[in-house]
Design a protein around this motif. Structure first.
Motif, PDB file in Angstrom:
ATOM      1  N   PHE A 566       2.118  73.889  64.197  1.00 11.69           N
ATOM      2  CA  PHE A 566       1.360  72.868  64.918  1.00 11.69           C
ATOM      3  C   PHE A 566       1.379  71.603  64.081  1.00 11.69           C
ATOM      4  CE2 PHE A 566      -2.974  71.204  66.367  1.00 11.69           C
ATOM      5  CZ  PHE A 566      -2.428  70.603  67.494  1.00 11.69           C
ATOM      6  N   TYR A 567       2.150  70.624  64.531  1.00 10.15           N
ATOM      7  CA  TYR A 567       2.379  69.430  63.731  1.00 10.15           C
ATOM      8  C   TYR A 567       1.079  68.695  63.421  1.00 10.15           C
ATOM      9  CZ  TYR A 567       4.187  64.948  62.150  1.00 10.15           C
ATOM     10  OH  TYR A 567       4.452  63.838  61.400  1.00 10.15           O
ATOM     11  N   ALA A 568       0.182  68.599  64.401  1.00 11.55           N
ATOM     12  CA  ALA A 568      -1.003  67.762  64.238  1.00 11.55           C
ATOM     13  C   ALA A 568      -1.835  68.170  63.033  1.00 11.55           C
ATOM     14  CB  ALA A 568      -1.856  67.803  65.501  1.00 11.55           C
ATOM     15  N   SER A 569      -1.949  69.460  62.762  1.00  5.74           N
ATOM     16  CA  SER A 569      -2.730  69.914  61.617  1.00  5.74           C
ATOM     17  C   SER A 569      -1.856  70.330  60.439  1.00  5.74           C
ATOM     18  CB  SER A 569      -3.616  71.102  62.022  1.00  5.74           C
ATOM     19  OG  SER A 569      -2.818  72.219  62.364  1.00  5.74           O
ATOM     20  N   GLN A 634       4.259  71.465  69.010  1.00  2.76           N
ATOM     21  CA  GLN A 634       3.035  71.619  69.797  1.00  2.76           C
ATOM     22  C   GLN A 634       2.349  70.288  70.086  1.00  2.76           C
ATOM     23  OE1 GLN A 634       1.962  74.610  71.242  1.00  2.76           O
ATOM     24  NE2 GLN A 634       3.984  75.213  70.558  1.00  2.76           N
ATOM     25  N   LEU A 635       3.069  69.186  69.960  1.00  7.35           N
ATOM     26  CA  LEU A 635       2.585  67.900  70.444  1.00  7.35           C
ATOM     27  C   LEU A 635       3.056  67.723  71.879  1.00  7.35           C
ATOM     28  CD1 LEU A 635       3.343  65.645  67.341  1.00  7.35           C
ATOM     29  CD2 LEU A 635       1.214  66.823  67.909  1.00  7.35           C
ATOM     30  N   GLY A 636       2.403  66.834  72.633  1.00  4.00           N
ATOM     31  CA  GLY A 636       2.814  66.703  74.016  1.00  4.00           C
ATOM     32  C   GLY A 636       2.245  65.491  74.709  1.00  4.00           C
ATOM     33  N   ASP A 637       2.804  65.185  75.879  1.00  2.00           N
ATOM     34  CA  ASP A 637       2.395  64.061  76.716  1.00  2.00           C
ATOM     35  C   ASP A 637       2.008  64.551  78.094  1.00  2.00           C
ATOM     36  OD1 ASP A 637       2.898  61.596  75.093  1.00  2.00           O
ATOM     37  OD2 ASP A 637       4.915  62.444  75.001  1.00  2.00           O
ATOM     38  N   ILE A 638       1.309  63.700  78.823  1.00  5.59           N
ATOM     39  CA  ILE A 638       0.921  64.002  80.199  1.00  5.59           C
ATOM     40  C   ILE A 638       2.024  63.510  81.139  1.00  5.59           C
ATOM     41  CG2 ILE A 638      -0.732  63.511  82.035  1.00  5.59           C
ATOM     42  CD1 ILE A 638      -2.868  63.235  79.827  1.00  5.59           C
ATOM     43  N   TRP A 639       2.419  64.380  82.043  1.00  3.89           N
ATOM     44  CA  TRP A 639       3.415  64.052  83.068  1.00  3.89           C
ATOM     45  C   TRP A 639       2.765  64.171  84.434  1.00  3.89           C
ATOM     46  CZ3 TRP A 639       8.849  63.141  82.419  1.00  3.89           C
ATOM     47  CH2 TRP A 639       9.261  63.117  81.085  1.00  3.89           C
ATOM     48  N   LEU A 640       3.228  63.362  85.374  1.00  6.29           N
ATOM     49  CA  LEU A 640       2.749  63.407  86.753  1.00  6.29           C
ATOM     50  C   LEU A 640       3.820  64.052  87.628  1.00  6.29           C
ATOM     51  CD1 LEU A 640       1.098  59.879  87.120  1.00  6.29           C
ATOM     52  CD2 LEU A 640       0.107  62.017  86.263  1.00  6.29           C
ATOM     53  N   TYR A 641       3.462  65.147  88.286  1.00  8.20           N
ATOM     54  CA  TYR A 641       4.378  65.882  89.152  1.00  8.20           C
ATOM     55  C   TYR A 641       4.104  65.541  90.616  1.00  8.20           C
ATOM     56  CZ  TYR A 641       6.068  68.946  85.409  1.00  8.20           C
ATOM     57  OH  TYR A 641       6.661  69.441  84.275  1.00  8.20           O
ATOM     58  N   ASP A 642       5.152  65.191  91.343  1.00 10.65           N
ATOM     59  CA  ASP A 642       5.073  65.046  92.783  1.00 10.65           C
ATOM     60  C   ASP A 642       5.220  66.451  93.367  1.00 10.65           C
ATOM     61  OD1 ASP A 642       5.844  64.785  95.548  1.00 10.65           O
ATOM     62  OD2 ASP A 642       6.243  62.666  95.176  1.00 10.65           O
ATOM     63  N   LEU A 643       4.143  67.001  93.916  1.00  8.33           N
ATOM     64  CA  LEU A 643       4.148  68.405  94.313  1.00  8.33           C
ATOM     65  C   LEU A 643       5.005  68.663  95.544  1.00  8.33           C
ATOM     66  CD1 LEU A 643       0.370  69.230  93.732  1.00  8.33           C
ATOM     67  CD2 LEU A 643       2.312  69.590  92.190  1.00  8.33           C
ATOM     68  N   ALA A 644       5.217  67.674  96.385  1.00  4.82           N
ATOM     69  CA  ALA A 644       6.028  67.877  97.590  1.00  4.82           C
ATOM     70  C   ALA A 644       7.517  67.843  97.266  1.00  4.82           C
ATOM     71  CB  ALA A 644       5.687  66.823  98.642  1.00  4.82           C
ATOM     72  N   ARG A 645       7.917  66.928  96.394  1.00  7.52           N
ATOM     73  CA  ARG A 645       9.344  66.754  96.120  1.00  7.52           C
ATOM     74  C   ARG A 645       9.807  67.454  94.859  1.00  7.52           C
ATOM     75  NH1 ARG A 645      10.533  60.715  95.826  1.00  7.52           N
ATOM     76  NH2 ARG A 645       8.532  60.701  94.740  1.00  7.52           N
ATOM     77  N   GLY A 646       8.861  67.894  94.019  1.00 12.27           N
ATOM     78  CA  GLY A 646       9.250  68.614  92.814  1.00 12.27           C
ATOM     79  C   GLY A 646       9.785  67.736  91.709  1.00 12.27           C
ATOM     80  N   VAL A 647       9.587  66.409  91.788  1.00 12.24           N
ATOM     81  CA  VAL A 647      10.036  65.515  90.722  1.00 12.24           C
ATOM     82  C   VAL A 647       8.821  65.097  89.902  1.00 12.24           C
ATOM     83  CG1 VAL A 647      12.007  64.687  92.027  1.00 12.24           C
ATOM     84  CG2 VAL A 647       9.841  63.465  92.186  1.00 12.24           C
ATOM     85  N   ARG A 648       9.069  64.540  88.759  1.00 11.25           N
ATOM     86  CA  ARG A 648       7.969  64.160  87.874  1.00 11.25           C
ATOM     87  C   ARG A 648       8.330  62.900  87.123  1.00 11.25           C
ATOM     88  NH1 ARG A 648       8.219  67.618  82.296  1.00 11.25           N
ATOM     89  NH2 ARG A 648      10.368  67.133  81.787  1.00 11.25           N
TER      90      ARG A 648
END
Length: 872
Positions: A566-569, A634-648
């Protein structure tokens, strides 16, 4: 207009079509749109294949890959919507002359990391060249990723240096695809290619960055092809004598004619470039030598080998790279804990320690619901609980192996390793305990990662702790101390205030002098008097060092891959002593899936690893905000998923870790927790049309968003002071004032307010196991209603407030409804269906007819510990 995209200006044209700058009218953001040529769009089969492959490419999640946002068709025009990038191309930069060494190493590392990410997803670029690399303020961005697969006939290039990406939908044998100057021999011959063809192209790009010249020249396409197939490039140091010999070796290995002789993964190239960039003097390193294990380890290892399924006993040998071979020899074993014991693993503390003779392991584990310390000799099957160690963690040994120290109940203790006697008090520590190390009659310690602290020392008989390090300007904390066998020198990690960078520092108890050994690695231990063991990006590495000069020597040797980190710690799961090494792995996988009320599942994304408690469906039910993790850190970002089209598309792109996204009621912004440098996760808010986040709370506590009141004016969130229980607070979004709602000695979290604002659902362990309660917010009555028991967690409301969902302790989706509509004082529960087996978190759609799940599954090797007996 192309669909919802408003075209601005033409940016350029190439072999596949035209590229425009445009504005997404829905999100009010600038994007780049590539329209495809008519011969690509003429075939319906080719269009379908193009869309399938484009969707696969959109799953790529890497800060150094240009994101593909959308695929569309309007007015008979097929188009791609991509991230709009400002900067200059690497080709334009090279046209002004060769790059400084530091930039060659940095850009080369980032390109290699982007390639490795794509290769793991099964995508090969096949047209890597300086023209497809953009240089931005945040690093490189790789363009046209994977689209070389898609165009049908091969195109004829009049100028190879500026040739556009050629592409093919099938990649039939005999078809030549790419830009000839950067093509691999197998590409030129029309043979099937794999990811190693990208490594050859990367070698060409590195060569050109370092020298300003291409490795293969010629006046025509045929002449260049002949040179690539039959000639060796001029060694880079013959053109630029000041280049490090190590860089020349990296480049020439990438340019080998036979793919089997090249680097086998892009990660190999990234690792070599990173090591070179972080060495104090980037010159030719000395070869590291590791000798085979002595024969005595065969006798010691035989009993534990029998514990491995099938009696596995394997001699392991790891070759780090061609040209400078390092072989890690030893007996590789698996330590599978007894069925009634579960290994305890933490992001904040070391949970295992080998005795000084390397033959006994002390480790933290849970048995019958209680966390304790256990010991086991590696030449025995017996596992023994350490008496008096309940709630203990962070074990460390005395140098004679007679005592084991540990932390529990905000104190440091020691107990006889034999199990005789009771624990003896050493000193009080802040929080829940400390990480410590023992040599001679001295113990050094520091608080576990999570707060500002410095390294302290006490005598091994106990006493008042005295500081031995002092924070310097720009440093956040000193942690992970480890004493050298000489009892005088020690190492520790120094975290930065204004970045995620940290340094492994060598210091002495006898002086104030110190030196930085390594940058951005895990906690380290001494494998021997002149060897360090540490983790970088999930790789367990051994490397020699000079204790008198405070410098690292030679190249690291790869000991193991996929080590839990876990990079953060800075926490990594390993320890070593006297030729024995023990470590744990993280080979987890993840998925984002949708299910209906009958439990029928549809997979949205099964190519990434996701964070627990980091999933939120938008108020209109069309999108989901999810934290996607980098498995190696174990670092990460928030992604937005389009649930109808399956793209993000990526929502955050910040260093660190972004967690627990929650949509505002109008769907125009997201509040989430941001764990940046030198801080705990703190609440921030960012609009969907904004590129900046704003702080909502001062740092200094753990803060996790829960839910909003219907008008968006108040946010309920979980607040936790380091090493204490979690409580629920409310935040006035206008005044930014926070007040306690539930502040008890128990754990209260996961606050979700009913759509009418009258009931707060939350989880609490007040009765032992986690349960779901409702708390009235009206003031007229303040009952606390128990609505779900037996380990239930994660309450979630339906948008009309008529139904409450949660996950039961048996991993089932449960519906809770009032017996009398609107009156929640009496409820009934119904199990709808079993959630996916490895569910981490879930969220219903607003209508309550579908449910989104984040799954996370540990790999087969993650449930036990790995032992290497006999490393020298």
């Amino acid at each position: 207009m192309l669909g919802p995209y408003e075209i601005d200006i033409l940016l350029g044209a190439g072999g596949m079509g035209e590229v425009y700058r445009a504005r997404d009218t829905r999100l009010n953001r600038t994007v780049a749109i590539k329209t495809l040529l008519s011969d690509i769009t003429a075939s319906s089969a080719l269009r379908a294949r193009f869309e399938r492959e484009a969707r696969a490419i959109s799953a790529l999640s890497n800060p150094h890959i240009c994101a593909l946002y959308d695929v569309g068709r309007a007015n008979d025009i097929e188009y791609l919507v991509m991230e709009y990038i400002e900067g200059e191309s690497l080709a334009d930069r090279i046209a002004r002359g060769r790059l400084p060494l530091s930039q060659v190493l940095r850009y080369g590392t980032e390109i290699a990391q982007a390639l490795q990410h794509a290769h793991r997803t099964g995508i090969i670029h096949r047209d890597l060249k300086p023209g497809n690399v953009m240089l931005t303020s945040s690093g490189v961005k790789l363009l046209d990723f994977g689209l070389a697969r898609l165009a049908e006939p091969e195109r004829v290039f009049s100028d190879d240096s500026a040739a556009p990406t050629a592409a093919n939908p099938i990649t039939a044998e005999g078809m030549v695809v790419g830009t000839v100057v950067y093509m691999s021999p197998e590409q030129l011959e029309g043979k099937p290619v794999d990811h190693r063809t990208d490594i050859f192209s990367l070698g060409c790009v590195l060569y050109e960055m370092a020298t300003g010249l291409r490795p293969y020249g010629g006046d025509s396409r045929a002449a260049i092809s002949a040179a690539i197939l039959s000639s060796d490039p001029i060694p880079p140091r013959s053109l630029q004598p000041t280049l490090p010999a190590a860089l020349e070796r990296i480049v020439l290995t990438a340019l080998e004619k036979n793919p089997d002789d090249r680097w086998q993964t892009a990660q190999d190239v990234a690792r070599q470039l990173r090591w070179l960039s972080e060495s104090s003097t980037p010159t030719e390193p000395a070869a590291a030598v590791v000798t085979p294990a002595s024969r005595r380890w065969l006798f010691v290892a035989l009993p534990i080998a029998a514990a491995v399924v099938g009696g596995l006993l394997v001699w392991g040998a790891s070759q780090v790279r061609p040209g400078n071979v390092v072989r890690a020899m030893g007996t590789h074993l698996h330590f599978v804990p007894p069925e009634d014991i579960s290994l305890f693993r933490s992001y904040e503390s070391p949970d295992m320690a080998l005795s000084p003779d390397g033959q006994t392991l002390c480790f933290a584990a849970t048995q019958k619901g209680t966390q304790s310390l256990f010991v086991r000799r590696i030449d025995s099957f017996a596992v023994r609980k350490l008496d008096g160690s309940d709630d203990g963690w962070g074990p460390f040994w005395s140098p004679d192996g007679e005592w084991i120290g540990f932390s529990a109940h905000s104190k440091l203790w020691k107990v006889k390793a034999s199990g005789r006697g009771v624990p003896e008090f050493l000193c009080d520590v802040e929080g829940s305990g400390a990480v410590a190390s023992w040599q001679g009659h001295t113990i050094i310690l520091a608080d576990r990662p999570g707060g500002r602290a410095e390294v302290l020392r006490i005598p091994d008989s106990g006493g008042t702790a005295v500081k031995v390090t002092t924070l310097k300007k720009g440093q956040w904390r000193h942690y992970w101390p480890r004493l050298h066998p000489d009892g005088h020198h020690f190492i520790y990690s120094a975290g930065s205030d204004n970045s995620l960078d940290r340094y492994l520092v060598l210091a002495s108890l006898d002086s104030s002098a110190s030196s930085n050994l390594l940058k951005n690695v895990s906690q380290a231990t001494f494998l021997s008097e002149d060897q360090l063991l540490y983790v970088r990006d999930g790789k367990l590495l051994a490397q020699r060092f000079d204790i008198t000069k405070g410098t690292m020597l030679g190249d690291p040797a790869l000991v193991a891959d996929s080590v839990a980190y876990f990079y953060a710690s800075g926490t990594a799961e390993f320890d070593a002593s006297n030729g024995s090494i023990v470590y744990g792995t993280d080979t987890s996988t993840g998925a984002l899936v949708m299910a209906d009320r009958k439990g029928t599942v549809k997979v949205i994304d099964d190519h990434n690893v996701f964070s627990r408690f980091s999933l939120s469906v938008s108020p209109d039910g069309r999108r989901a905000a999810v934290t996607v993790l980098d498995r190696a850190t174990q670092l990460g970002d928030i992604w937005l998923y389009d649930l109808a089209r399956g793209v993000r598309n990526r929502f955050t792109n910040d260093p660190g870790l972004e967690l627990t996204p929650v949509w505002t009621p109008d769907g125009g912004a997201i509040v989430y927790s941001q764990a940046a440098a030198g801080t705990f996760p703190r609440l921030v808010r960012r609009g969907l049309n904004s590129t900046r986040s704003e702080d909502l709370m001062p740092p200094g506590t753990f803060q996790f968003a829960g839910s909003f009141t219907p008008d968006g004016g108040t946010l309920f969130f979980t607040r936790e002071v380091p090493q204490s229980n979690a409580d629920i607070y409310r935040l006035d979004m206008r005044t930014r004032q926070a007040t306690a709602v539930l502040n008890t000695t128990f754990e209260e979290s996961e606050a979700h307010l009913s759509p009418d604002g009258k009931w707060l659902a939350y989880s609490s362990d007040a009765n032992g196991l986690n349960e779901i309660f409702l708390q009235s917010t009206t003031g007229a009555e303040a009952p606390r209603l128990l609505v779900a028991t037996a380990g239930s967690h994660e309450p979630r409301w339906r948008a009309d407030g008529k139904e409450l969902f949660c996950l039961s302790g048996q991993n089932a989706v449960v519906s809770v409804v009032p017996r009398v509509p609107g009156d929640w004082r009496e409820t009934s529960s119904t199990e709808l269906f079993k959630a996916p087996a490895h569910t981490l978190t879930f969220s219903p759609t607003p209508d309550g007819q579908s449910f989104l799940f984040v799954e996370g599954s540990s790999g087969a090797s993650d449930s036990y510990l790995h032992v290497i007996a006999g490393w020298e």
